[in-house]
Design a protein around this motif. Structure first.
Motif, PDB file in Angstrom:
ATOM      1  N   SER A   1     -12.854  -3.761  13.324  1.00  0.00           N
ATOM      2  CA  SER A   1     -13.367  -4.522  12.486  1.00  0.00           C
ATOM      3  C   SER A   1     -14.664  -4.566  11.949  1.00  0.00           C
ATOM      4  O   SER A   1     -15.284  -2.811  12.060  1.00  0.00           O
ATOM      5  CB  SER A   1     -14.069  -5.885  13.228  1.00  0.00           C
ATOM      6  OG  SER A   1     -13.266  -6.720  12.908  1.00  0.00           O
ATOM      7  N   ILE A   2     -15.294  -4.791  10.745  1.00  0.00           N
ATOM      8  CA  ILE A   2     -16.607  -3.764   9.668  1.00  0.00           C
ATOM      9  C   ILE A   2     -17.434  -5.411   9.912  1.00  0.00           C
ATOM     10  O   ILE A   2     -17.431  -6.760   9.912  1.00  0.00           O
ATOM     11  CB  ILE A   2     -16.413  -3.827   8.418  1.00  0.00           C
ATOM     12  CG1 ILE A   2     -15.284  -3.487   7.474  1.00  0.00           C
ATOM     13  CG2 ILE A   2     -17.875  -3.259   7.722  1.00  0.00           C
ATOM     14  CD1 ILE A   2     -14.676  -3.496   6.438  1.00  0.00           C
ATOM     15  N   TYR A   3     -18.367  -4.589  10.513  1.00  0.00           N
ATOM     16  CA  TYR A   3     -19.940  -5.829  10.581  1.00  0.00           C
ATOM     17  C   TYR A   3     -20.983  -4.979  10.085  1.00  0.00           C
ATOM     18  O   TYR A   3     -21.210  -3.715   9.847  1.00  0.00           O
ATOM     19  CB  TYR A   3     -20.179  -5.270  12.107  1.00  0.00           C
ATOM     20  CG  TYR A   3     -19.286  -6.067  12.639  1.00  0.00           C
ATOM     21  CD1 TYR A   3     -19.175  -6.979  14.101  1.00  0.00           C
ATOM     22  CD2 TYR A   3     -18.057  -5.083  13.657  1.00  0.00           C
ATOM     23  CE1 TYR A   3     -17.987  -7.027  14.789  1.00  0.00           C
ATOM     24  CE2 TYR A   3     -17.488  -5.352  15.067  1.00  0.00           C
ATOM     25  CZ  TYR A   3     -17.250  -6.240  14.922  1.00  0.00           C
ATOM     26  OH  TYR A   3     -15.999  -7.173  16.110  1.00  0.00           O
ATOM     27  N   VAL A   4     -21.617  -5.688   9.036  1.00  0.00           N
ATOM     28  CA  VAL A   4     -22.855  -5.874   8.724  1.00  0.00           C
ATOM     29  C   VAL A   4     -23.795  -7.056   9.660  1.00  0.00           C
ATOM     30  O   VAL A   4     -23.662  -7.440   9.484  1.00  0.00           O
ATOM     31  CB  VAL A   4     -22.579  -6.544   7.500  1.00  0.00           C
ATOM     32  CG1 VAL A   4     -23.801  -6.007   5.911  1.00  0.00           C
ATOM     33  CG2 VAL A   4     -21.437  -5.636   6.723  1.00  0.00           C
ATOM     34  N   ALA A   5     -25.283  -5.886   9.271  1.00  0.00           N
ATOM     35  CA  ALA A   5     -26.547  -6.884   9.172  1.00  0.00           C
ATOM     36  C   ALA A   5     -27.381  -7.024   8.124  1.00  0.00           C
ATOM     37  O   ALA A   5     -27.509  -6.096   7.386  1.00  0.00           O
ATOM     38  CB  ALA A   5     -27.209  -6.030  10.556  1.00  0.00           C
ATOM     39  N   ILE A   6     -27.879  -8.033   8.159  1.00  0.00           N
ATOM     40  CA  ILE A   6     -28.555  -8.482   6.578  1.00  0.00           C
ATOM     41  C   ILE A   6     -30.524  -8.851   7.127  1.00  0.00           C
ATOM     42  O   ILE A   6     -31.223  -8.532   6.119  1.00  0.00           O
ATOM     43  CB  ILE A   6     -27.878  -9.416   6.483  1.00  0.00           C
ATOM     44  CG1 ILE A   6     -27.861 -10.573   7.358  1.00  0.00           C
ATOM     45  CG2 ILE A   6     -26.887  -9.851   5.619  1.00  0.00           C
ATOM     46  CD1 ILE A   6     -27.651 -11.773   6.493  1.00  0.00           C
ATOM     47  N   ASP A   7     -30.630  -8.632   8.205  1.00  0.00           N
ATOM     48  CA  ASP A   7     -31.820  -9.665   8.828  1.00  0.00           C
ATOM     49  C   ASP A   7     -32.630  -8.400   7.837  1.00  0.00           C
ATOM     50  O   ASP A   7     -33.021  -7.111   8.398  1.00  0.00           O
ATOM     51  CB  ASP A   7     -32.181  -9.505  10.432  1.00  0.00           C
ATOM     52  CG  ASP A   7     -31.267 -10.552  10.968  1.00  0.00           C
ATOM     53  OD1 ASP A   7     -30.270 -11.162  10.105  1.00  0.00           O
ATOM     54  OD2 ASP A   7     -31.177 -10.703  12.035  1.00  0.00           O
ATOM     55  N   GLY A   8     -33.541  -9.019   7.257  1.00  0.00           N
ATOM     56  CA  GLY A   8     -35.452  -8.990   7.121  1.00  0.00           C
ATOM     57  C   GLY A   8     -35.196  -7.163   5.510  1.00  0.00           C
ATOM     58  O   GLY A   8     -35.585  -7.287   5.130  1.00  0.00           O
ATOM     59  N   ILE A   9     -33.755  -7.832   5.526  1.00  0.00           N
ATOM     60  CA  ILE A   9     -33.029  -6.518   3.755  1.00  0.00           C
ATOM     61  C   ILE A   9     -33.480  -7.450   3.024  1.00  0.00           C
ATOM     62  O   ILE A   9     -33.100  -8.290   2.878  1.00  0.00           O
ATOM     63  CB  ILE A   9     -32.297  -5.812   3.681  1.00  0.00           C
ATOM     64  CG1 ILE A   9     -32.449  -4.500   5.058  1.00  0.00           C
ATOM     65  CG2 ILE A   9     -31.986  -4.852   2.702  1.00  0.00           C
ATOM     66  CD1 ILE A   9     -30.928  -4.381   5.543  1.00  0.00           C
ATOM     67  N   LYS A  10     -34.322  -6.585   1.723  1.00  0.00           N
ATOM     68  CA  LYS A  10     -34.042  -7.821   0.591  1.00  0.00           C
ATOM     69  C   LYS A  10     -33.593  -7.132  -0.377  1.00  0.00           C
ATOM     70  O   LYS A  10     -33.684  -5.958  -1.057  1.00  0.00           O
ATOM     71  CB  LYS A  10     -35.798  -7.914   0.316  1.00  0.00           C
ATOM     72  CG  LYS A  10     -37.033  -8.685   0.988  1.00  0.00           C
ATOM     73  CD  LYS A  10     -37.001  -9.855   1.007  1.00  0.00           C
ATOM     74  CE  LYS A  10     -38.200 -10.711   1.793  1.00  0.00           C
ATOM     75  NZ  LYS A  10     -37.018 -11.129   2.809  1.00  0.00           N
TER      76      LYS A  10
END
Ligand code: FES
Length: 117
Positions: free
Chosen positions: A102-111
């Motif tokens: 699977s592919i996982y992505v983190a988005i927190d704090g990125i504008k």
């Protein structure tokens, strides 16, 4: 809840949903993100709109290295997120992990980045 320095990753899709040279848009915890598999088989996750005038990048062209916006043909190197032409823009890049099929992505704090018009 994520702690500082350890972003929270969200499962996005199966690894085999994106082949080398392909890109697809997904929504990750409410944030639209474009996933691209580059020529070395690794995956990048970038902002979904062009920093120029917000055109959806999923409607552009991707050759496994360079993403070209479909509106006014700005070009981006998706291995770095930096623009090629013009050379003073960039794309927000989201951390990506590929594991267990699977592919996982983190988005927190990125504008999302915006550039000159
Ligand atoms: S909106 Fe992408 S190049 Fe203008």
């Amino acid at each position: 809840m994520s702690e500082e320095g350890s972003p929270q990753f969200h499962e996005v899709c199966a690894a085999d949903e994106i082949w080398a040279g392909e890109m697809k848009e997904f929504t990750v915890a409410g944030t639209p993100v474009v996933l691209l598999r580059i020529d070395d088989e690794s995956v990048r996750a970038v902002q979904h709109i062009c920093p120029h005038q917000d055109h959806p990048l999923r409607e552009g062209d991707f050759d496994g290295c360079t993403l070209i916006c479909g509106a006014h043909l700005w070009e981006f190197d998706v291995s770095t997120g930096r623009s090629i032409n013009p050379d003073d823009a960039k794309l927000a890049m989201y951390p990506v992990e590929e594991r267990d099929g699977s592919i996982y992505v983190a988005i927190d704090g990125i504008k999302t980045f915006h550039s000159h018009a």
